[in-house]
Write a protein that holds these residues in place. Structure first.
Motif, mmCIF file in Angstrom:
data_model
loop_
_atom_site.group_PDB
_atom_site.id
_atom_site.type_symbol
_atom_site.label_atom_id
_atom_site.label_comp_id
_atom_site.label_asym_id
_atom_site.label_seq_id
_atom_site.Cartn_x
_atom_site.Cartn_y
_atom_site.Cartn_z
ATOM 1 N N VAL A 73 0.842 -1.195 0.000
ATOM 2 C CA VAL A 73 0.000 0.000 0.000
ATOM 3 C C VAL A 73 0.880 1.249 0.000
ATOM 4 N N HIS A 74 2.004 1.169 0.681
ATOM 5 C CA HIS A 74 2.921 2.307 0.766
ATOM 6 C C HIS A 74 3.566 2.609 -0.582
ATOM 7 N N ARG A 75 3.933 1.576 -1.316
ATOM 8 C CA ARG A 75 4.619 1.768 -2.591
ATOM 9 C C ARG A 75 4.041 0.862 -3.682
ATOM 10 N N PRO A 76 2.784 1.064 -4.056
ATOM 11 C CA PRO A 76 2.208 0.222 -5.112
ATOM 12 C C PRO A 76 2.751 0.608 -6.485
ATOM 13 N N VAL A 77 2.827 -0.382 -7.351
ATOM 14 C CA VAL A 77 3.215 -0.130 -8.737
ATOM 15 C C VAL A 77 1.958 -0.004 -9.604
ATOM 16 N N ASP A 78 0.940 -0.806 -9.284
ATOM 17 C CA ASP A 78 -0.303 -0.783 -10.044
ATOM 18 C C ASP A 78 -1.467 -1.001 -9.078
ATOM 19 N N ILE A 79 -2.563 -0.298 -9.340
ATOM 20 C CA ILE A 79 -3.770 -0.386 -8.505
ATOM 21 C C ILE A 79 -4.955 -0.590 -9.425
ATOM 22 N N ARG A 80 -5.774 -1.600 -9.109
ATOM 23 C CA ARG A 80 -6.998 -1.848 -9.888
ATOM 24 C C ARG A 80 -8.166 -1.995 -8.914
ATOM 25 N N ALA A 90 -22.062 -3.456 5.685
ATOM 26 C CA ALA A 90 -20.890 -2.612 5.444
ATOM 27 C C ALA A 90 -20.503 -2.674 3.967
ATOM 28 N N LEU A 91 -19.991 -1.567 3.446
ATOM 29 C CA LEU A 91 -19.521 -1.523 2.064
ATOM 30 C C LEU A 91 -18.028 -1.818 2.034
ATOM 31 N N TRP A 92 -17.646 -2.730 1.144
ATOM 32 C CA TRP A 92 -16.253 -3.141 0.980
ATOM 33 C C TRP A 92 -15.847 -2.969 -0.473
ATOM 34 N N GLN A 93 -14.748 -2.284 -0.696
ATOM 35 C CA GLN A 93 -14.193 -2.114 -2.033
ATOM 36 C C GLN A 93 -12.987 -3.034 -2.166
ATOM 37 N N ARG A 94 -13.038 -3.946 -3.122
ATOM 38 C CA ARG A 94 -11.901 -4.839 -3.375
ATOM 39 C C ARG A 94 -10.918 -4.113 -4.295
ATOM 40 N N VAL A 95 -9.640 -4.174 -3.922
ATOM 41 C CA VAL A 95 -8.582 -3.505 -4.668
ATOM 42 C C VAL A 95 -7.462 -4.508 -4.917
ATOM 43 N N GLN A 96 -7.006 -4.575 -6.152
ATOM 44 C CA GLN A 96 -5.856 -5.413 -6.502
ATOM 45 C C GLN A 96 -4.644 -4.494 -6.607
ATOM 46 N N VAL A 97 -3.600 -4.823 -5.860
ATOM 47 C CA VAL A 97 -2.389 -4.012 -5.834
ATOM 48 C C VAL A 97 -1.220 -4.875 -6.293
ATOM 49 N N THR A 98 -0.402 -4.323 -7.169
ATOM 50 C CA THR A 98 0.845 -4.965 -7.563
ATOM 51 C C THR A 98 1.975 -4.219 -6.870
ATOM 52 N N ASP A 99 2.813 -4.960 -6.135
ATOM 53 C CA ASP A 99 3.921 -4.326 -5.419
ATOM 54 C C ASP A 99 5.141 -4.180 -6.325
ATOM 55 N N GLY A 100 6.212 -3.616 -5.788
ATOM 56 C CA GLY A 100 7.422 -3.351 -6.551
ATOM 57 C C GLY A 100 8.122 -4.580 -7.084
ATOM 58 N N GLU A 101 7.817 -5.743 -6.518
ATOM 59 C CA GLU A 101 8.422 -6.997 -6.983
ATOM 60 C C GLU A 101 7.501 -7.765 -7.927
ATOM 61 N N GLY A 102 6.398 -7.128 -8.320
ATOM 62 C CA GLY A 102 5.481 -7.747 -9.267
ATOM 63 C C GLY A 102 4.476 -8.705 -8.647
#
Length: 133
Positions: A73-80, A90-102
């Motif tokens: 979360v601190h250093r994402p490369v890609d966010i979807r 409760a409302l939940w938003q799903r997020v796909q994050v790619t980190d610096g190592e892929g």
């Protein structure tokens, strides 16, 4: 035919607030990602709910928790942004994050509405299914 058009109009009318809500939620999460990328923990902390702010008390404590516990979360490369879903009210938003190592990470953001904006009330890592060889 007229009833069909009325039904279509009703469905579109219901979808519009949800689409606007989804856009606002994504904007809140995205703004927090931007703040983390800039190491602006004061700003990142401002997107947290009052309950989260009470737990961590200061932006510095919050920033340490994120950099140590959620480096993707601190250093994402890609966010979807994936699906917005309701669970137990409760409302939940799903997020796909790619980190610096892929590596891919799935996170669920619990969102709460406060007056005219959205706040992040929790973030949970979602376990990814194991790939079969």
């Amino acid at each position: 035919m007229r009833y069909f058009l009325i039904l279509i109009g009703f469905v579109i009318g219901l979808a519009s607030p949800l689409a606007a809500q989804n856009k606002d939620i994504e904007a809140t999460i995205g703004a927090q990602f931007d703040a983390f990328k800039a190491d602006d923990f004061n700003r990142a902390f401002s997107f947290a709910s009052p309950g989260i702010q009470d737990i961590f008390r200061t932006p510095e404590n919050f920033g340490r928790m994120v950099t140590n516990g959620y480096p993707m979360v601190h250093r994402p490369v890609d966010i979807r942004y994936l699906d917005l879903h309701e669970e137990n009210g409760a409302l939940w938003q799903r997020v796909q994050v790619t980190d610096g190592e892929g590596r891919l990470h799935m996170l669920d953001y619990q969102m709460i509405q406060q007056e005219n904006d959205w706040k992040i009330n929790a973030v949970e890592l979602v376990k990814l299914p194991q790939a079969n060889a």
